[in-house]
Scaffold this active site. Structure first.
Site, PDB file in Angstrom:
ATOM      1  N   GLY A  50       7.665 -45.164  12.309  1.00 12.34           N
ATOM      2  CA  GLY A  50       7.369 -45.114  10.886  1.00 12.34           C
ATOM      3  C   GLY A  50       6.084 -44.354  10.649  1.00 12.34           C
ATOM      4  CD  GLN A  61       0.150 -44.481   9.588  1.00 12.90           C
ATOM      5  OE1 GLN A  61       1.334 -44.482   9.270  1.00 12.90           O
ATOM      6  NE2 GLN A  61      -0.272 -44.851  10.778  1.00 12.90           N
ATOM      7  CB  CYS A  69      -0.839 -49.159  14.141  1.00  9.50           C
ATOM      8  SG  CYS A  69      -1.177 -48.233  12.622  1.00  9.50           S
ATOM      9  CG  LEU A  70       1.761 -43.569  14.953  1.00  6.74           C
ATOM     10  CD1 LEU A  70       2.528 -42.592  14.093  1.00  6.74           C
ATOM     11  CD2 LEU A  70       1.915 -43.219  16.428  1.00  6.74           C
ATOM     12  CG  HIS A 111       3.246 -51.240  10.574  1.00  2.78           C
ATOM     13  ND1 HIS A 111       2.573 -51.747  11.660  1.00  2.78           N
ATOM     14  CD2 HIS A 111       2.755 -49.985  10.398  1.00  2.78           C
ATOM     15  CE1 HIS A 111       1.711 -50.847  12.105  1.00  2.78           C
ATOM     16  NE2 HIS A 111       1.806 -49.757  11.371  1.00  2.78           N
ATOM     17  CD  GLU A 112       5.024 -47.317   8.689  1.00  5.67           C
ATOM     18  OE1 GLU A 112       3.969 -46.834   8.225  1.00  5.67           O
ATOM     19  OE2 GLU A 112       5.222 -47.426   9.908  1.00  5.67           O
ATOM     20  CG  HIS A 151      -0.103 -47.903   7.187  1.00  6.03           C
ATOM     21  ND1 HIS A 151      -1.365 -47.672   7.692  1.00  6.03           N
ATOM     22  CD2 HIS A 151       0.695 -48.076   8.268  1.00  6.03           C
ATOM     23  CE1 HIS A 151      -1.314 -47.714   9.019  1.00  6.03           C
ATOM     24  NE2 HIS A 151      -0.082 -47.956   9.400  1.00  6.03           N
TER      25      HIS A 151
HETATM   26  O1  GNR Z   1       5.413 -46.301  15.940  1.00  2.69           O
HETATM   27  C1  GNR Z   1       5.193 -47.425  15.511  1.00  2.69           C
HETATM   28  N1  GNR Z   1       5.738 -48.484  16.143  1.00  2.69           N
HETATM   29  C2  GNR Z   1       5.734 -49.760  15.636  1.00  2.69           C
HETATM   30  C3  GNR Z   1       6.119 -50.800  16.476  1.00  2.69           C
HETATM   31  C4  GNR Z   1       6.141 -52.080  16.013  1.00  2.69           C
HETATM   32  C5  GNR Z   1       5.783 -52.354  14.722  1.00  2.69           C
HETATM   33  C6  GNR Z   1       5.381 -51.347  13.877  1.00  2.69           C
HETATM   34  C7  GNR Z   1       5.363 -50.046  14.329  1.00  2.69           C
HETATM   35  S1  GNR Z   1       4.916 -48.780  13.251  1.00  2.69           S
HETATM   36  C8  GNR Z   1       4.284 -47.600  14.370  1.00  2.69           C
HETATM   37  C9  GNR Z   1       3.966 -46.302  13.675  1.00  2.69           C
HETATM   38  C10 GNR Z   1       2.886 -46.537  12.657  1.00  2.69           C
HETATM   39  O2  GNR Z   1       1.741 -46.769  12.924  1.00  2.69           O
HETATM   40  N2  GNR Z   1       3.253 -46.494  11.408  1.00  2.69           N
HETATM   41  O3  GNR Z   1       2.361 -46.752  10.437  1.00  2.69           O
HETATM   42 NI    NI Z   2       0.792 -47.972  11.378  1.00  2.52          NI
END
Ligand code: GNR
Ligand code: NI
Length: 133
Positions: A9, A14, A56-57, A98-99, A102
């Site tokens: 995601g 980001q 998270c990236l 999660h997204e 953000h």
């Molecule tokens: O690549 C991602 N893997 C992930 C794994 C488990 C829960 C959430 C994520 S999101 C993350 C990419 C990211 O940071 N998106 O904002």
């Molecule tokens: Ni993230």
């Protein structure tokens, strides 16, 4: 950027784009892509609880157990501006939450206690120091 990372995601914030947009692709490796675009997303409902090992990236190398809703209903516009609703569970549900976070300025670390948050902060500082040394 999401595919290059690679990640499941990516939120516009980001990559420095101040729009309420995120993308998710939870297709398994070797499977056809399952790109989903969410514009102006809203979480309609959340059901149950699940703990997931998240990355998270924006926190390279970090993995943390985070508690999320197990099932979510999300409402958003697609690339054509048409509203749709999606019920998600499993990794897709976790990724959507999660997204969505953000876009609200909420990061994975904001779900951790103060001690874990501090440890992770130090880890990121060290990582940065060794990258610029
Ligand atoms: O690549 C991602 N893997 C992930 C794994 C488990 C829960 C959430 C994520 S999101 C993350 C990419 C990211 O940071 N998106 O904002
Ligand atoms: Ni993230």
């Amino acid at each position: 950027t999401m595919y290059a990372a690679p990640g499941v995601g990516l939120a516009a914030t980001q990559v420095g784009e101040l729009w309420q947009i995120f993308v998710v692709d939870c297709a398994e490796e070797g499977q056809p892509s399952d790109l989903r675009v969410f514009v102006n997303p809203e979480i309609v409902s959340v059901e149950g609880k699940v703990t997931f090992d998240e990355g998270c990236l924006s926190f390279p190398g970090a993995r943390e157990e985070i508690e999320r809703g197990e099932k979510v209903r999300v409402r958003a516009q697609d690339r054509e501006g048409k509203w749709f609703e999606l019920e998600a569970e499993g990794l897709l549900a976790v990724a959507v939450q999660h997204e969505y976070d953000h876009l609200q300025g909420v990061l994975m670390i904001d779900h951790l206690g103060p001690l874990k948050k501090r440890l992770l902060h130090r880890k990121m500082l060290k990582r940065e120091a060794s990258a610029t040394a």
